[in-house]
Design an enzyme around this catalytic site. Structure first.
Site, PDB file in Angstrom:
ATOM      1  N   SER A  83       0.867  -1.171   0.000  1.00  0.00           N
ATOM      2  CA  SER A  83       0.000   0.000   0.000  1.00  0.00           C
ATOM      3  C   SER A  83       0.907   1.225   0.000  1.00  0.00           C
ATOM      4  CB  SER A  83      -0.823  -0.096   1.273  1.00  0.00           C
ATOM      5  OG  SER A  83      -1.510   1.061   1.504  1.00  0.00           O
ATOM      6  N   GLU A 117       3.746  10.274 -10.458  1.00  0.00           N
ATOM      7  CA  GLU A 117       2.740   9.629 -11.302  1.00  0.00           C
ATOM      8  C   GLU A 117       1.337   9.920 -10.777  1.00  0.00           C
ATOM      9  OE1 GLU A 117       3.894   5.480 -11.103  1.00  0.00           O
ATOM     10  OE2 GLU A 117       5.993   5.967 -11.491  1.00  0.00           O
ATOM     11  N   LYS A 119      -2.154   9.558  -9.501  1.00  0.00           N
ATOM     12  CA  LYS A 119      -2.674   8.330  -8.888  1.00  0.00           C
ATOM     13  C   LYS A 119      -4.095   8.080  -9.374  1.00  0.00           C
ATOM     14  CE  LYS A 119      -3.178   6.223  -4.312  1.00  0.00           C
ATOM     15  NZ  LYS A 119      -4.605   5.943  -4.329  1.00  0.00           N
ATOM     16  N   ARG A 140      -5.667  -7.288  -5.973  1.00  0.00           N
ATOM     17  CA  ARG A 140      -4.763  -7.089  -4.853  1.00  0.00           C
ATOM     18  C   ARG A 140      -5.169  -7.913  -3.630  1.00  0.00           C
ATOM     19  NH1 ARG A 140      -2.979  -1.578  -1.802  1.00  0.00           N
ATOM     20  NH2 ARG A 140      -5.174  -1.427  -1.332  1.00  0.00           N
ATOM     21  N   GLU A 177      -3.232  -0.275 -12.778  1.00  0.00           N
ATOM     22  CA  GLU A 177      -4.575   0.074 -12.320  1.00  0.00           C
ATOM     23  C   GLU A 177      -5.610  -0.207 -13.405  1.00  0.00           C
ATOM     24  OE1 GLU A 177      -4.165   1.040  -9.326  1.00  0.00           O
ATOM     25  OE2 GLU A 177      -6.021   2.014  -8.677  1.00  0.00           O
ATOM     26  N   LYS A 309      -2.131  13.146  -1.588  1.00  0.00           N
ATOM     27  CA  LYS A 309      -3.555  13.105  -1.927  1.00  0.00           C
ATOM     28  C   LYS A 309      -4.140  14.502  -2.146  1.00  0.00           C
ATOM     29  CE  LYS A 309      -5.921   9.709  -1.427  1.00  0.00           C
ATOM     30  NZ  LYS A 309      -6.258   8.634  -0.520  1.00  0.00           N
ATOM     31  N   CYS A 403     -37.222  37.460 -14.584  1.00  0.00           N
ATOM     32  CA  CYS A 403     -37.432  36.020 -14.428  1.00  0.00           C
ATOM     33  C   CYS A 403     -37.717  35.477 -15.836  1.00  0.00           C
ATOM     34  CB  CYS A 403     -38.624  35.812 -13.498  1.00  0.00           C
ATOM     35  SG  CYS A 403     -39.157  34.095 -13.374  1.00  0.00           S
TER      36      CYS A 403
HETATM   37  S1  IVH Z   1       2.645   1.920  -6.819  1.00  0.00           S
HETATM   38  C1  IVH Z   1       4.530   0.080  -3.529  1.00  0.00           C
HETATM   39  N1  IVH Z   1       1.857   3.635  -8.577  1.00  0.00           N
HETATM   40  O1  IVH Z   1      -2.469   3.304  -5.175  1.00  0.00           O
HETATM   41  C2  IVH Z   1       3.850   0.752  -4.558  1.00  0.00           C
HETATM   42  N2  IVH Z   1       0.252   2.750  -7.101  1.00  0.00           N
HETATM   43  O2  IVH Z   1      -2.375   2.982  -2.084  1.00  0.00           O
HETATM   44  C3  IVH Z   1       2.396   0.541  -4.570  1.00  0.00           C
HETATM   45  N3  IVH Z   1      -2.025   3.552  -7.514  1.00  0.00           N
HETATM   46  O3  IVH Z   1      -2.798  -0.136  -4.662  1.00  0.00           O
HETATM   47  C4  IVH Z   1       1.760   0.807  -5.822  1.00  0.00           C
HETATM   48  N4  IVH Z   1      -1.529   4.834  -9.196  1.00  0.00           N
HETATM   49  O4  IVH Z   1      -4.073   0.917  -6.578  1.00  0.00           O
HETATM   50  C5  IVH Z   1       1.500   2.846  -7.560  1.00  0.00           C
HETATM   51  N5  IVH Z   1       1.305   5.152 -10.219  1.00  0.00           N
HETATM   52  C6  IVH Z   1       0.951   4.381  -9.221  1.00  0.00           C
HETATM   53  C7  IVH Z   1      -0.389   4.284  -8.784  1.00  0.00           C
HETATM   54  C8  IVH Z   1      -0.696   3.465  -7.709  1.00  0.00           C
HETATM   55  C9  IVH Z   1      -2.502   4.390  -8.429  1.00  0.00           C
HETATM   56  C10 IVH Z   1      -2.841   2.890  -6.464  1.00  0.00           C
HETATM   57  C11 IVH Z   1      -2.751   1.400  -6.464  1.00  0.00           C
HETATM   58  C12 IVH Z   1      -2.233   1.025  -5.117  1.00  0.00           C
HETATM   59  C13 IVH Z   1      -2.619   2.230  -4.308  1.00  0.00           C
HETATM   60  C14 IVH Z   1      -1.728   2.410  -3.130  1.00  0.00           C
END
Ligand code: IVH
Length: 675
Positions: A83, A117, A119, A140, A177, A309, A403
């Site tokens: 995670s 990257e 997310k 996962r 993803e 985030k 109106c």
């Molecule tokens: S790397 C150890 N790269 O974020 C690295 N995760 O909370 C773990 N996610 O389960 C994953 N974009 O679903 C990585 N560019 C990205 C990502 C990414 C989205 C999500 C993924 C993962 C979660 C982690």
């Protein structure tokens, strides 16, 4: 606080977060917003940091995601799917970099390069390739063990099934993803709250044929087990993924320096509404694999990566248009139609701009880039404009002075504040303004008014368009033969509607007064008027000269309400409506106030859900029997009635104040009734 109390509090939070997980991961039906979830997770992690004696194998610091559900075969990941820790502020980010420098014993000026990257908010999957062939795809799951969803994953076009490139490793788990594009989500939005739920739901269909019907996408970004991978850093790996035929995120960047990370974060946050996929932050990964290896993991997250985030209740979007909505009281409410954006798991496409003054004060224009907030259950609203994003050609929004019905809309002068209202209104001329009239009918059938089952706002809109209703009384004279033949109707639905309408032909005076939608006469005032007047005849008599003034005797009715009631009775159309409704309905007189009932001098408060009896009904039962209801636990309260899932705090306070706590049966017994 005692150690045992802290542990109790901690375990309670763990139980709650696991309940949220169950709904989110197994049922695809989140019961709380992302913000509430993140806050709870933060609280748990903070408690663990503060009190080292706390630990639980079910804590989010130990468990990644959630146990897979039972529908699919479970398979161990060769390398666990980790995670990511979260950063919410710049401070968090600073700490992340500082920890890395300290861990690696580097000076502060050591330049760390990160792969930044966006997310994507979807579902992660791990694809195992052996000798260039896709042999298995796992979800996962709990990070250690995933679900075998190969059949569903191979229906995704973006996932290569065979890779012939020479430098493709002998064996590798490519991870990324699975998600659904916003434009595709458009067709599914009635079924799912957001694209993530839609993706998750379709990916875990038992029948892969069903998955195929939904246009899922896949973006690759990391790997698990590998044998023969020739890449020294993340950006090289991403390049290779692209060459091997995987899709990678076009917004990935290689960045160093905190300021640059933040600048990139801000730029992408602004672009968010323009993207065709939902992102909820930016992932930063130390680019160099050798450094990643040295840094290793803490519990279930790598030390070398973090997810920065976006705020879960605010987002940036663009105003596509400003629409003016006309309410029941004639208020012209401007609403910004924004590019749809995911705010804390809910797709928002409208944001209120409140009123004319608010638009003027914030200078909100069509085309503007704006920050929108969605807090709790309140309607999303625009908080600020990013003027730097404004085009030279942008023009000030001119608020309409009329109106859409054609009448001038005016700002009333408030005699008390000696100021003009912020709200512009179409003056209420009875039912002359079409917009107001339609809203009045929606109010007339609403829950607290006539409460006609199956007669919601959409039906009012439809019947209005078809000219089946124009005035409230038309509801009781509907042509059901015609309705039965309408698109989407039929005999059964027409009969059901007819039945619901007939059921509501008998109505109490207070509900009736409320349903008329007289400005400033809400539920409480309608109740006061009903109690004072007692009968429909007396209410109707208010139309006679000077009859209204005596209403000032009622405690709670003031000049504002009086002016509004007089205005209502001064319109001929309203008198006609009253006469018609009198003919069609049975308006039940208000019961003379019983001051000597069974619950005399007793006060009550309800907490929790009761069985087969609504809060409103309990309240009227209490009042009919000369009791009173209060809104909080205090010394003034005599009885706390508890139902299912009561508020614990209320029970505790009641106990402390030695207030009697009774259940539904005990309450009904006081009235010589049973449930
Ligand atoms: S790397 C150890 N790269 O974020 C690295 N995760 O909370 C773990 N996610 O389960 C994953 N974009 O679903 C990585 N560019 C990205 C990502 C990414 C989205 C999500 C993924 C993962 C979660 C982690």
């Amino acid at each position: 606080m005692k150690k045992s109390e802290i542990t109790k509090k901690y375990l309670k939070k763990i139980k709650l977060i696991n309940k949220f997980n169950k709904f989110y991961f197994e049922k695809d039906k989140p019961i709380v917003s992302d913000g509430v979830y993140d806050d709870l997770k933060k609280e748990i992690l903070l408690l663990e940091r503060k009190y080292i004696f706390l630990n639980s194998k079910n804590s989010p610091s130990q468990v990644v995601g959630h146990k897979p559900s039972k529908n699919f075969k479970k398979v161990q990941h060769k390398v666990p799917m980790l995670s990511l820790s979260n950063a919410f502020t710049e401070e968090d980010l600073k700490n992340f970099e500082k920890k890395i420098s300290n861990f690696l014993s580097k000076k502060n000026d050591f330049k760390i390069f990160y792969s930044a990257e966006p997310k994507i908010d979807g579902i992660s999957a791990s694809l195992t390739y052996k000798n260039g062939n896709l042999i298995r795809g796992l979800s996962r799951g709990d990070g250690k063990e995933g679900e075998d969803i190969t059949d569903n994953l191979i229906t995704i076009k973006d996932i290569p099934k065979k890779i012939l490139s020479k430098d493709f490793p002998e064996e590798i788990d490519v991870r990324g993803e699975v998600f659904i594009q916003n434009s595709d989500f458009e067709y599914l939005k009635d079924k799912f709250a957001n694209p993530r739920n839609a993706a998750s739901g379709s990916l875990r269909q038992k029948n892969s044929g069903d998955t195929k019907k939904i246009p899922l996408k896949f973006i690759a970004y990391t790997f698990g087990f590998e044998n023969g991978l020739k890449a020294e850093n993340q950006s090289d790996y991403l390049k290779k993924l692209d060459q091997w035929g995987f899709k990678i995120n076009p917004l990935n960047k290689l960045i160093s320096g905190l300021e640059n990370l933040i600048q990139n974060y801000n730029e992408i946050e602004k672009k968010r509404a323009d993207l065709d996929f939902d992102i909820d932050g930016i992932v930063y990964k130390v680019n160099d694999f050798a450094l990643q290896k040295r840094l290793g993991n803490v519990a279930n997250a790598p030390r070398w990566a973090i997810a920065h985030k976006f705020s879960s209740n605010k987002a940036i979007s663009q105003v596509k248009d400003i629409e003016i909505q006309i309410g029941r009281t004639g208020a012209l409410t401007p609403v910004a139609k924004i590019k749809p954006i995911n705010i804390g798991g809910v797709i928002v496409s409208n944001a209120t701009l409140h009123n004319e003054d608010e638009i003027e004060r914030k200078d909100i224009r069509i085309g503007d880039t704006v920050k929108v907030e969605r807090a709790g259950d309140v309607i999303p609203h625009v908080i600020s404009v990013d003027v730097s994003k404004r085009k030279n050609t942008s023009k000030k929004f001119i608020f309409p002075k009329k109106c859409p019905c054609g009448y001038d809309a005016i700002k009333e002068f408030n005699k008390v504040t000696k100021k003009f209202d912020a709200v512009r209104r179409c003056p209420d001329r009875g039912f002359e303004c079409n917009r107001i009239a339609k809203e009045k009918i929606k109010h007339f059938v609403s829950k607290e008014a006539f409460n006609i089952d199956g007669f919601g706002k959409k039906i009012v809109e439809k019947f209005w368009e078809l000219k089946l209703i124009k005035l409230p009384q038309d509801i009781f004279k509907l042509d059901f033969d015609r309705i039965q033949k309408l698109d989407g109707w039929g005999q059964l639905s027409a009969d059901n509607l007819k039945y619901s309408i007939n059921e509501k032909k008998q109505i109490s005076l207070e509900r009736f007064i409320y349903s008329l939608g007289i400005r400033h006469i809400g539920l409480e005032n309608a109740k006061l008027l009903s109690k004072y007047l007692g009968s429909f005849q007396k209410f109707k008599n208010l139309s006679k000269n000077n009859k209204c003034d005596e209403l000032l005797n009622i405690d709670g009715i003031g000049e504002t309400q009086l002016v509004s009631i007089k205005n209502f009775f001064s319109k001929n159309i309203n008198l006609k409506i009253l006469n018609e409704l009198e003919r069609l309905l049975k308006i039940v007189n208000a019961k003379a106030l019983n001051t000597n009932g069974l619950l005399r001098d007793k006060s009550f408060l309800v907490t929790g859900k009761l069985n087969n009896i609504s809060r409103a009904e309990v309240k009227s039962l209490i009042e009919e029997n000369s009791g009173t209801t209060v809104s909080s636990v205090s010394k003034k309260l005599n009885y706390l009635i508890t139902g299912e899932k009561p508020t614990k705090r209320k029970i505790e306070s009641a106990r402390a104040l030695k207030i009697k706590i009774i259940n539904q049966d005990e309450f009904l017994k006081m009235l010589n009734k049973t449930s």
